[in-house]
Design a protein around this motif. Structure first.
Motif, PDB file in Angstrom:
ATOM      1  N   SER A 179       0.850  -1.193   0.000  1.00 35.89           N
ATOM      2  CA  SER A 179       0.000   0.000   0.000  1.00 35.89           C
ATOM      3  C   SER A 179       0.890   1.248   0.000  1.00 35.89           C
ATOM      4  O   SER A 179       2.065   1.173   0.372  1.00 35.89           O
ATOM      5  CB  SER A 179      -0.888   0.008   1.254  1.00 35.89           C
ATOM      6  N   ASP A 180       0.342   2.370  -0.404  1.00 37.77           N
ATOM      7  CA  ASP A 180       1.128   3.616  -0.424  1.00 37.77           C
ATOM      8  C   ASP A 180       1.438   4.079   0.989  1.00 37.77           C
ATOM      9  O   ASP A 180       2.552   4.474   1.290  1.00 37.77           O
ATOM     10  CB  ASP A 180       0.365   4.708  -1.186  1.00 37.77           C
ATOM     11  N   SER A 252       3.122  -0.948   3.798  1.00 44.41           N
ATOM     12  CA  SER A 252       3.897  -0.106   2.870  1.00 44.41           C
ATOM     13  C   SER A 252       5.199  -0.795   2.500  1.00 44.41           C
ATOM     14  O   SER A 252       5.670  -1.698   3.199  1.00 44.41           O
ATOM     15  CB  SER A 252       4.193   1.254   3.502  1.00 44.41           C
TER      16      SER A 252
END
Ligand SMILES: *[C@@H]1O[C@H](CO)[C@@H](O)[C@H](O)[C@H]1NC(C)=O
Ligand SMILES: *[C@@H]1O[C@H](CO)[C@@H](O)[C@H](O)[C@H]1NC(C)=O
Ligand SMILES: *[C@@H]1O[C@H](CO)[C@@H](O)[C@H](O)[C@H]1NC(C)=O
Ligand SMILES: [Zn+2]
Length: 325
Positions: A179-180, A252
């Protein structure tokens, strides 16, 4: 070489294995291909069995089982009291959960499980900076990391006893996706990694959290796949009811890289090797069935498209037939 393997030699090898135990004798290819997953069956005969894990979950070949309803998670939403000790066990990062008193047990039941299973520990499998490292794959795709929560059937008193029965253990497997943003629920664990770089290091975590914090939204956990398999490390006992969830856990790239970059395997001699690619690749199904829960996705791509397109085509046809002439 194979021809030279006389019964006497096999017996000698076995005797050695029994004497040495298995602890120091197996490894991942990233440590030494000579003791990697391809050789585990020579160290422990059960690793060459017909019901091994992990597997590839081919969603077009899964069989829907409507008895696979929602799993009942008990104690998953409470921070277990007592010590939260994160350990580098030389193969992975492990957190033991079983210190809690009987009243504070974390357990699972329902979801097609015949018994209640108590959570004992959780650990992770990962890849390296350029490679995914999950153990289970879905439709042939490997994911960056996998979380395993190991549960023991409460019918049995000890894990040794549980490992002697086909329904002894239930393991929940969760696949990660990049995920960002950071998954802040993992901050405590990620920060703790720096304190356990070497094998057998451990750290008492600075804060506690509930197990459900580490998982996807609980409302999405009714989508899962179930099959009978094994532990994915020697002795590879075929005593595990596997549940692999469809919903991924976001993490992340920075957090993922903390696992890949911080930890070391048990050192062999003077060299310390980074703990990377600590996963076993998918094993043959050998005719086993993989079941999809009531809510799980059983197909994708073209099959899914057909499912959606067919009613649409029908609607168009009916529309034309009944339209103004
Ligand atoms: C399961 O967990 C709940 C809550 O943590 C507990 O009250 C219950 O006694 C446990 N059940 C079993 C069979 O261990
Ligand atoms: C690695 O996992 C990601 C999902 O997070 C996926 O998009 C990618 O295709 C995977 N790479 C390989 C080589 O399987
Ligand atoms: C963990 O390591 C950090 C430095 O990286 C240090 O400041 C901290 O005191 C250590 N925590 C424990 C519990 O050992
Ligand atoms: Zn595992």
């Amino acid at each position: 070489m194979r021809m030279l393997r006389l019964p006497g030699i096999t017996f000698l090898t076995l005797a050695f294995v029994i004497q040495a135990g298995t602890a120091g004798t197996w490894c991942y290819d990233s440590q030494d291909p000579k003791c990697g997953p391809l050789h585990w069956k020579d160290i422990m005969i059960t690793c060459g069995g017909e019901n091994q894990s992990p597997i590839n979950i081919d969603r077009r070949k899964t069989q829907r089982d409507r008895n696979l309803d929602e799993i009942l998670f008990e104690g998953y939403d409470q921070a277990p009291p007592g010590r939260w000790r994160l350990i580098n066990d030389g193969h992975s990062v492990v957190m033991n959960l079983d210190g809690a008193s009987a009243a504070d047990q974390i357990n699972i039941t329902k979801g097609g499980l015949q018994d209640t299973y108590r959570a004992l520990s959780f650990h992770f499998h990962w890849g390296d900076l350029s490679r995914n490292g999950s153990e289970h794959t879905v439709d042939g795709q490997q994911y960056p990391m996998e979380l395993h929560i190991v549960h023991m059937n409460t019918k049995y008193k000890t894990i040794t006893e549980a490992k002697g029965h086909p329904n002894g253990l239930a393991v929940l497997g969760f696949l990660f996706k990049v995920s960002d943003a950071d998954n802040t629920n993992y901050n405590t664990i990620v920060t703790g990694l720096r304190n356990i770089t070497r094998a057998e290091d451990y750290v008492e975590l600075a804060s506690t959290f509930s197990l459900s914090n580490l998982l996807p939204n609980m409302a999405l956990l009714s989508k899962y796949y179930r099959y009978k398999g094994s532990l994915t490390t020697p002795n590879c006992e075929e005593v595990v009811q596997w549940t692999v969830f469809e919903e991924n856990i976001p993490i992340s790239k920075t957090q993922l890289n903390a696992f890949v970059n911080t930890l070391y395997y048990k050192s062999a001699g003077t060299t310390s090797l980074k703990m990377t690619n600590n996963f076993r690749p998918p094993q043959p199904l050998h005719g086993r069935k993989v079941y999809a829960s009531r809510d799980a996705t059983v197909s994708r791509g073209s099959l899914l498209a057909v499912n959606h397109l067919f009613p649409l085509l029908l609607a168009v046809l009916i529309g034309q037939l009944s339209g103004p002439s």
